[in-house]
Design a protein around this motif. Structure first.
Motif, PDB file in Angstrom:
ATOM      1  N   ARG A  41       0.407  -0.970  -0.410  1.00 27.82           N
ATOM      2  CA  ARG A  41       0.223  -0.154  -0.005  1.00 27.82           C
ATOM      3  C   ARG A  41       1.307   1.105   0.204  1.00 27.82           C
ATOM      4  NH1 ARG A  41      -5.292  -0.809   1.273  1.00 27.82           N
ATOM      5  NH2 ARG A  41      -5.780  -3.678   2.088  1.00 27.82           N
ATOM      6  N   ILE A  42       2.890   1.271   0.202  1.00 28.49           N
ATOM      7  CA  ILE A  42       3.114   2.164  -0.122  1.00 28.49           C
ATOM      8  C   ILE A  42       2.924   2.586  -1.202  1.00 28.49           C
ATOM      9  CG2 ILE A  42       5.346   3.317   0.005  1.00 28.49           C
ATOM     10  CD1 ILE A  42       6.054   0.310   2.213  1.00 28.49           C
ATOM     11  N   VAL A  43       3.020   4.438  -1.790  1.00 25.58           N
ATOM     12  CA  VAL A  43       3.212   5.351  -3.103  1.00 25.58           C
ATOM     13  C   VAL A  43       4.394   5.325  -3.518  1.00 25.58           C
ATOM     14  CG1 VAL A  43       1.268   5.508  -2.884  1.00 25.58           C
ATOM     15  CG2 VAL A  43       2.873   6.497  -2.207  1.00 25.58           C
ATOM     16  N   SER A  44       4.844   4.885  -4.335  1.00 25.19           N
ATOM     17  CA  SER A  44       6.266   4.676  -4.961  1.00 25.19           C
ATOM     18  C   SER A  44       7.523   5.814  -5.152  1.00 25.19           C
ATOM     19  CB  SER A  44       6.207   4.353  -6.660  1.00 25.19           C
ATOM     20  OG  SER A  44       5.779   3.264  -6.972  1.00 25.19           O
ATOM     21  N   HIS A  45       6.326   7.191  -5.047  1.00 20.01           N
ATOM     22  CA  HIS A  45       7.089   8.213  -4.376  1.00 20.01           C
ATOM     23  C   HIS A  45       7.758   8.447  -2.901  1.00 20.01           C
ATOM     24  CE1 HIS A  45       3.139   9.984  -3.914  1.00 20.01           C
ATOM     25  NE2 HIS A  45       4.628  10.680  -2.557  1.00 20.01           N
ATOM     26  N   THR A  46       6.848   7.866  -2.231  1.00 24.39           N
ATOM     27  CA  THR A  46       7.005   7.207  -0.391  1.00 24.39           C
ATOM     28  C   THR A  46       8.344   6.875  -0.556  1.00 24.39           C
ATOM     29  OG1 THR A  46       5.298   8.134   0.548  1.00 24.39           O
ATOM     30  CG2 THR A  46       6.396   6.854   1.754  1.00 24.39           C
ATOM     31  N   LEU A  47       8.288   5.562  -0.860  1.00 25.07           N
ATOM     32  CA  LEU A  47       9.559   4.406  -1.536  1.00 25.07           C
ATOM     33  C   LEU A  47      10.090   4.807  -1.693  1.00 25.07           C
ATOM     34  CD1 LEU A  47       7.601   0.885  -2.913  1.00 25.07           C
ATOM     35  CD2 LEU A  47       8.892   1.498   0.012  1.00 25.07           C
ATOM     36  N   ALA A  48      10.558   5.863  -2.806  1.00 17.21           N
ATOM     37  CA  ALA A  48      12.048   6.420  -3.524  1.00 17.21           C
ATOM     38  C   ALA A  48      12.242   7.560  -2.230  1.00 17.21           C
ATOM     39  CB  ALA A  48      11.682   7.634  -4.505  1.00 17.21           C
ATOM     40  N   SER A  49      11.763   7.943  -1.287  1.00 15.23           N
ATOM     41  CA  SER A  49      11.780   9.118  -0.612  1.00 15.23           C
ATOM     42  C   SER A  49      13.088   8.664   0.512  1.00 15.23           C
ATOM     43  CB  SER A  49      11.163  10.348   0.203  1.00 15.23           C
ATOM     44  OG  SER A  49      10.853  11.102  -0.883  1.00 15.23           O
ATOM     45  N   LEU A  50      11.798   6.929   1.093  1.00 12.63           N
ATOM     46  CA  LEU A  50      12.308   6.532   2.081  1.00 12.63           C
ATOM     47  C   LEU A  50      13.456   6.031   1.822  1.00 12.63           C
ATOM     48  CD1 LEU A  50       9.371   4.347   3.258  1.00 12.63           C
ATOM     49  CD2 LEU A  50      10.278   6.730   5.064  1.00 12.63           C
ATOM     50  N   ILE A  51      14.165   5.282   0.651  1.00 16.40           N
ATOM     51  CA  ILE A  51      15.460   4.998   0.149  1.00 16.40           C
ATOM     52  C   ILE A  51      16.294   5.152   0.463  1.00 16.40           C
ATOM     53  CG2 ILE A  51      16.896   3.674  -1.630  1.00 16.40           C
ATOM     54  CD1 ILE A  51      14.026   1.979  -2.423  1.00 16.40           C
ATOM     55  N   LYS A  52      16.270   6.984  -0.268  1.00 14.83           N
ATOM     56  CA  LYS A  52      17.250   8.089   0.242  1.00 14.83           C
ATOM     57  C   LYS A  52      17.599   8.428   1.142  1.00 14.83           C
ATOM     58  CE  LYS A  52      15.745  10.137  -4.616  1.00 14.83           C
ATOM     59  NZ  LYS A  52      15.467  10.814  -5.495  1.00 14.83           N
TER      60      LYS A  52
END
Length: 255
Positions: free
Chosen positions: A61-72
């Motif tokens: 349920r995590i949106v992709s742009h949130t995932l990218a921010s968390l990884i960074k």
């Protein structure tokens, strides 16, 4: 004793609380004045909990742009890829890692999803499982979508393949899941209804029976999360895995 704070809606929270009670060496912290050692949070709270190790429930349920921010941000987050820890999957994975099945050739999975879960979200776990079993990225992808089901075929560089089907339950049906993995020297099967895991070898068939209980999967999930923290090691699943599955789903379903 290791303290975990749970920030989830009541139904999901109660499941994790029960799993943690069974583990005994961990307890749920409800004291606002005591800092927890870790947290279990929903996808909507992942970004706001940086600074403490977090297990993120329902990463599909995590949106992709949130995932990218968390990884960074290099946050200390483990996504809860629950199917890997399922009591139906664990014996299959153990047999594969022990070399009892040989080189994996075909994975088949069928899942009647529960209400409130989209077909795309329901396919998250199966695709993750295929990448995990074959330890590679698919080289070819095909899918067929209807109103009530989504069929996905993944071909891997090793010539192995995964055939996965998720369907909406019809009236009167309950969630159901079966998974099979056929290797060069053996095969294993996990069935949600009969709770039976069969291992087919050259000269024999053996069965491993486990109680079908969501607690087993959550206990394994929480144990991996806590053990990684206590032993300062990497978890066996990362946010990069989560992001890659989201990317594959977007290519398949939305592309």
């Amino acid at each position: 004793m290791f303290k975990i704070e749970i920030q989830l809606e009541p139904k999901r929270k109660s499941l994790y609380e029960e799993a943690i009670r069974r583990l005994r060496s961990i307890y749920v912290s409800d004291d606002a004045n005591t800092a927890p050692d870790a947290r279990i949070v929903g996808p909507e709270n992942a970004i706001s909990n940086q600074g403490v190790p977090c297990l993120v429930d329902q990463p599909e349920r995590i949106v992709s742009h949130t995932l990218a921010s968390l990884i960074k941000s290099d946050s200390h987050i483990m996504p809860a890829h629950a199917l890997r820890f399922s009591s139906r999957v664990k014996p299959i994975d153990e047999a594969l890692r022990a070399g009892k099945l040989g080189k994996p050739g075909l994975m088949r999975l069928h899942y009647w999803a529960t209400e409130g879960v989209s077909l795309k979200q329901a396919m998250f776990g199966p695709i993750d499982l295929a990448r995990w079993f074959f330890q590679d990225e698919p080289s070819m992808r095909q899918w067929v979508e209807t109103k009530h089901s989504l069929l996905c075929h993944l071909q891997f560089p090793s010539d192995g393949m995964a055939l996965m089907n998720v369907s909406n339950p019809f009236e009167g049906e309950v969630a159901y899941e079966s998974v099979q993995l056929i290797g060069a020297t053996g095969a294993a099967y996990g069935d949600d209804h009969h709770n039976t895991h069969l291992h087919f070898r050259k000269n024999s068939i053996s069965a491993r029976i486990q109680h079908n209980n969501i607690m087993h999967g959550l206990m394994g999930l929480v144990s991996e999360f806590v053990d990684g923290i206590l032993n300062d090691r990497d978890w066996n699943v990362t946010l990069k895995d989560t992001l890659r599955i989201h990317e594959l789903l977007e290519e398949l379903v939305d592309g």
